[in-house]
Motif scaffolding. Structure first.
Motif, PDB file in Angstrom:
ATOM      1  N   GLU A   4       0.794  -0.956   0.395  1.00 59.67           N
ATOM      2  CA  GLU A   4       0.111  -0.083   0.195  1.00 59.67           C
ATOM      3  C   GLU A   4       0.999   1.173   0.047  1.00 59.67           C
ATOM      4  OE1 GLU A   4      -3.072   2.001   3.632  1.00 59.67           O
ATOM      5  OE2 GLU A   4      -2.782   0.229   3.571  1.00 59.67           O
ATOM      6  N   PRO A   5       0.989   2.143  -1.266  1.00 57.77           N
ATOM      7  CA  PRO A   5       1.287   3.335  -0.794  1.00 57.77           C
ATOM      8  C   PRO A   5       0.764   4.033   0.266  1.00 57.77           C
ATOM      9  CG  PRO A   5       0.301   3.453  -2.893  1.00 57.77           C
ATOM     10  CD  PRO A   5      -0.349   2.214  -2.180  1.00 57.77           C
ATOM     11  N   ARG A   6       1.264   4.676   1.853  1.00 56.92           N
ATOM     12  CA  ARG A   6       1.409   6.244   2.580  1.00 56.92           C
ATOM     13  C   ARG A   6       1.214   6.870   1.923  1.00 56.92           C
ATOM     14  NH1 ARG A   6       1.036   3.153   7.710  1.00 56.92           N
ATOM     15  NH2 ARG A   6       0.028   1.238   6.933  1.00 56.92           N
ATOM     16  N   THR A   7       2.340   7.809   1.262  1.00 60.57           N
ATOM     17  CA  THR A   7       2.394   8.725   0.260  1.00 60.57           C
ATOM     18  C   THR A   7       2.072   8.935  -0.982  1.00 60.57           C
ATOM     19  OG1 THR A   7       4.770   8.577   0.091  1.00 60.57           O
ATOM     20  CG2 THR A   7       3.908   9.594   1.870  1.00 60.57           C
ATOM     21  N   PRO A   8       1.547  10.067  -1.885  1.00 63.62           N
ATOM     22  CA  PRO A   8       1.533   9.961  -3.294  1.00 63.62           C
ATOM     23  C   PRO A   8       2.889   9.791  -4.101  1.00 63.62           C
ATOM     24  CG  PRO A   8       0.459  11.947  -2.062  1.00 63.62           C
ATOM     25  CD  PRO A   8       1.098  11.311  -1.885  1.00 63.62           C
ATOM     26  N   SER A  57      10.709   5.593 -24.681  1.00 69.15           N
ATOM     27  CA  SER A  57       9.711   6.271 -25.323  1.00 69.15           C
ATOM     28  C   SER A  57       9.344   5.323 -25.684  1.00 69.15           C
ATOM     29  CB  SER A  57      10.525   6.131 -27.284  1.00 69.15           C
ATOM     30  OG  SER A  57      11.254   5.671 -27.445  1.00 69.15           O
ATOM     31  N   ARG A  58       9.073   3.862 -25.268  1.00 64.70           N
ATOM     32  CA  ARG A  58       7.739   2.774 -25.628  1.00 64.70           C
ATOM     33  C   ARG A  58       6.408   3.309 -24.648  1.00 64.70           C
ATOM     34  NH1 ARG A  58      11.491  -0.733 -26.284  1.00 64.70           N
ATOM     35  NH2 ARG A  58      11.936  -1.557 -24.744  1.00 64.70           N
ATOM     36  N   TYR A  59       7.059   4.670 -24.111  1.00 59.85           N
ATOM     37  CA  TYR A  59       5.627   4.406 -22.242  1.00 59.85           C
ATOM     38  C   TYR A  59       5.412   5.898 -23.097  1.00 59.85           C
ATOM     39  CZ  TYR A  59       7.733  -0.237 -20.980  1.00 59.85           C
ATOM     40  OH  TYR A  59       7.971  -1.096 -20.930  1.00 59.85           O
ATOM     41  N   ARG A  60       4.459   6.436 -22.743  1.00 60.47           N
ATOM     42  CA  ARG A  60       3.000   7.501 -22.076  1.00 60.47           C
ATOM     43  C   ARG A  60       4.215   8.138 -21.205  1.00 60.47           C
ATOM     44  NH1 ARG A  60      -2.310   7.239 -23.643  1.00 60.47           N
ATOM     45  NH2 ARG A  60      -2.391   6.066 -21.345  1.00 60.47           N
ATOM     46  N   ASP A  61       4.343   7.454 -20.192  1.00 57.99           N
ATOM     47  CA  ASP A  61       5.512   7.737 -18.929  1.00 57.99           C
ATOM     48  C   ASP A  61       5.568   6.589 -18.351  1.00 57.99           C
ATOM     49  OD1 ASP A  61       3.718  10.591 -18.895  1.00 57.99           O
ATOM     50  OD2 ASP A  61       1.810   9.361 -18.627  1.00 57.99           O
ATOM     51  N   VAL A  62       7.117   7.066 -18.560  1.00 57.23           N
ATOM     52  CA  VAL A  62       8.005   5.605 -18.260  1.00 57.23           C
ATOM     53  C   VAL A  62       7.891   6.008 -16.758  1.00 57.23           C
ATOM     54  CG1 VAL A  62      10.240   7.610 -18.332  1.00 57.23           C
ATOM     55  CG2 VAL A  62      10.056   4.839 -18.662  1.00 57.23           C
ATOM     56  N   GLU A  63       7.913   7.182 -16.182  1.00 53.97           N
ATOM     57  CA  GLU A  63       8.053   6.952 -14.680  1.00 53.97           C
ATOM     58  C   GLU A  63       6.583   6.053 -13.463  1.00 53.97           C
ATOM     59  OE1 GLU A  63       5.976  10.948 -16.026  1.00 53.97           O
ATOM     60  OE2 GLU A  63       8.279  10.155 -16.512  1.00 53.97           O
ATOM     61  N   GLU A  64       5.682   6.221 -14.351  1.00 56.75           N
ATOM     62  CA  GLU A  64       4.248   5.509 -13.836  1.00 56.75           C
ATOM     63  C   GLU A  64       4.390   4.252 -14.545  1.00 56.75           C
ATOM     64  OE1 GLU A  64       1.234   7.718 -14.755  1.00 56.75           O
ATOM     65  OE2 GLU A  64       1.258   8.972 -12.671  1.00 56.75           O
ATOM     66  N   SER A  65       5.336   3.841 -15.221  1.00 59.73           N
ATOM     67  CA  SER A  65       5.915   2.341 -15.770  1.00 59.73           C
ATOM     68  C   SER A  65       6.483   1.470 -14.289  1.00 59.73           C
ATOM     69  CB  SER A  65       6.030   2.431 -17.426  1.00 59.73           C
ATOM     70  OG  SER A  65       5.303   3.047 -18.229  1.00 59.73           O
ATOM     71  N   MET A  66       6.874   1.934 -14.240  1.00 60.80           N
ATOM     72  CA  MET A  66       7.808   0.845 -12.578  1.00 60.80           C
ATOM     73  C   MET A  66       7.113   0.601 -12.113  1.00 60.80           C
ATOM     74  SD  MET A  66      11.050   2.667 -13.600  1.00 60.80           S
ATOM     75  CE  MET A  66      12.261   2.143 -12.730  1.00 60.80           C
ATOM     76  N   VAL A  67       7.539  -1.195 -11.522  1.00 59.15           N
ATOM     77  CA  VAL A  67       6.655  -1.434 -10.898  1.00 59.15           C
ATOM     78  C   VAL A  67       8.033  -2.225  -9.331  1.00 59.15           C
ATOM     79  CG1 VAL A  67       6.582  -4.246 -10.320  1.00 59.15           C
ATOM     80  CG2 VAL A  67       5.467  -2.488 -12.852  1.00 59.15           C
ATOM     81  N   LEU A  81       3.827  -3.545  -6.925  1.00 57.30           N
ATOM     82  CA  LEU A  81       3.107  -2.464  -6.952  1.00 57.30           C
ATOM     83  C   LEU A  81       3.174  -1.166  -8.153  1.00 57.30           C
ATOM     84  CD1 LEU A  81       0.681  -0.256  -5.505  1.00 57.30           C
ATOM     85  CD2 LEU A  81       3.085   1.189  -4.072  1.00 57.30           C
ATOM     86  N   LEU A  82       2.592  -1.083  -8.325  1.00 57.48           N
ATOM     87  CA  LEU A  82       2.483   0.133 -10.089  1.00 57.48           C
ATOM     88  C   LEU A  82       2.385   1.084  -9.439  1.00 57.48           C
ATOM     89  CD1 LEU A  82       3.035   0.013 -13.257  1.00 57.48           C
ATOM     90  CD2 LEU A  82       0.791   0.731 -12.985  1.00 57.48           C
ATOM     91  N   ALA A  83       3.723   2.274 -10.059  1.00 54.64           N
ATOM     92  CA  ALA A  83       4.283   3.315  -9.321  1.00 54.64           C
ATOM     93  C   ALA A  83       3.317   4.642 -10.540  1.00 54.64           C
ATOM     94  CB  ALA A  83       5.435   3.385 -10.051  1.00 54.64           C
ATOM     95  N   ARG A  84       2.307   4.248  -9.885  1.00 51.58           N
ATOM     96  CA  ARG A  84       0.907   5.057 -10.480  1.00 51.58           C
ATOM     97  C   ARG A  84       0.301   5.774  -9.397  1.00 51.58           C
ATOM     98  NH1 ARG A  84      -3.247   4.691 -15.628  1.00 51.58           N
ATOM     99  NH2 ARG A  84      -3.079   6.249 -15.587  1.00 51.58           N
ATOM    100  N   ASN A  85      -0.098   6.845  -9.365  1.00 58.15           N
ATOM    101  CA  ASN A  85      -1.203   7.857  -9.045  1.00 58.15           C
ATOM    102  C   ASN A  85      -2.642   7.775  -8.877  1.00 58.15           C
ATOM    103  OD1 ASN A  85       1.010   8.536  -6.555  1.00 58.15           O
ATOM    104  ND2 ASN A  85       1.530  10.578  -8.432  1.00 58.15           N
ATOM    105  N   THR A  86      -3.524   6.587  -9.178  1.00 60.57           N
ATOM    106  CA  THR A  86      -4.245   5.995  -9.360  1.00 60.57           C
ATOM    107  C   THR A  86      -5.789   7.024  -8.057  1.00 60.57           C
ATOM    108  OG1 THR A  86      -4.883   4.868  -6.654  1.00 60.57           O
ATOM    109  CG2 THR A  86      -4.462   4.026  -9.430  1.00 60.57           C
TER     110      THR A  86
END
Length: 169
Positions: A4-8, A57-67, A81-86
């Motif tokens: 669980e992410p506790r912070t964004p 370049s294969r990702y729209r937002d590479v930072e939100e593709s990290m796991v 956990l996917l590094a995405r602010n849902t």
């Protein structure tokens, strides 16, 4: 295991952000705080990443593709956990479709190549929590944490829950 992410998720550098050199490694992970109480582990995670242009370049937002991957060998459990602010709601049409815009060439090598004329990167920081029902772990470290994107893998950090410290491998 549910992580669980506790912070964004943050994608800007801060004091705990590790240094990374272009062409030497793709992802560098650091953990600055370890807390273990009442059956819950909490970690402050920071990372820097620098991918070859062809990968990023294969990702729209590479930072939100990290796991973020956590292996708890004490409990024979793990999670990702996917590094995405849902919690962010974008306007309709702005981010429709998958984040991955193109697939990598197959077959992929065991590790991602770092050779490139250009690189794209950013930072990642978040506080995460996950359950640990064992009062005193037998193994030290008993939890291992790392980040991945495709076949690019960060350094591995072991978590010693007895001494409440991170051990870099």
């Amino acid at each position: 295991m549910e992580i669980e992410p506790r912070t964004p998720f943050g994608f800007a550098p801060h004091g705990g952000s590790p240094e990374i050199a272009a062409g030497k490694e793709a992802i560098r992970l650091a953990i600055s705080r370890v807390s273990f109480a009442a059956g819950t582990v909490e970690l402050d995670v920071s990372a820097s990443f620098l991918f070859p242009d062809a990968v990023a370049s294969r990702y729209r937002d590479v930072e939100e593709s990290m796991v973020l991957v956590v292996h708890d060998i004490e409990q024979a459990d793990g999670g990702a956990l996917l590094a995405r602010n849902t919690f962010i709601e974008f306007p309709a049409g702005e981010r429709d479709g998958p984040n991955q815009l193109a697939e990598p060439a197959l077959p992929m090598p065991g590790r991602g190549s770092l050779a490139s004329e250009g690189y794209q990167g950013a930072w990642l920081n978040v506080t995460v929590a996950f359950p640990c029902a064992v009062a005193v772990p037998r193994y030290r470290p008993s939890v291992y944490v790392y980040l991945v994107l495709e076949n690019y893998v960060s350094n591995v950090i072991g978590i010693d829950l007895v001494d409440k410290k991170a051990i870099e491998f």
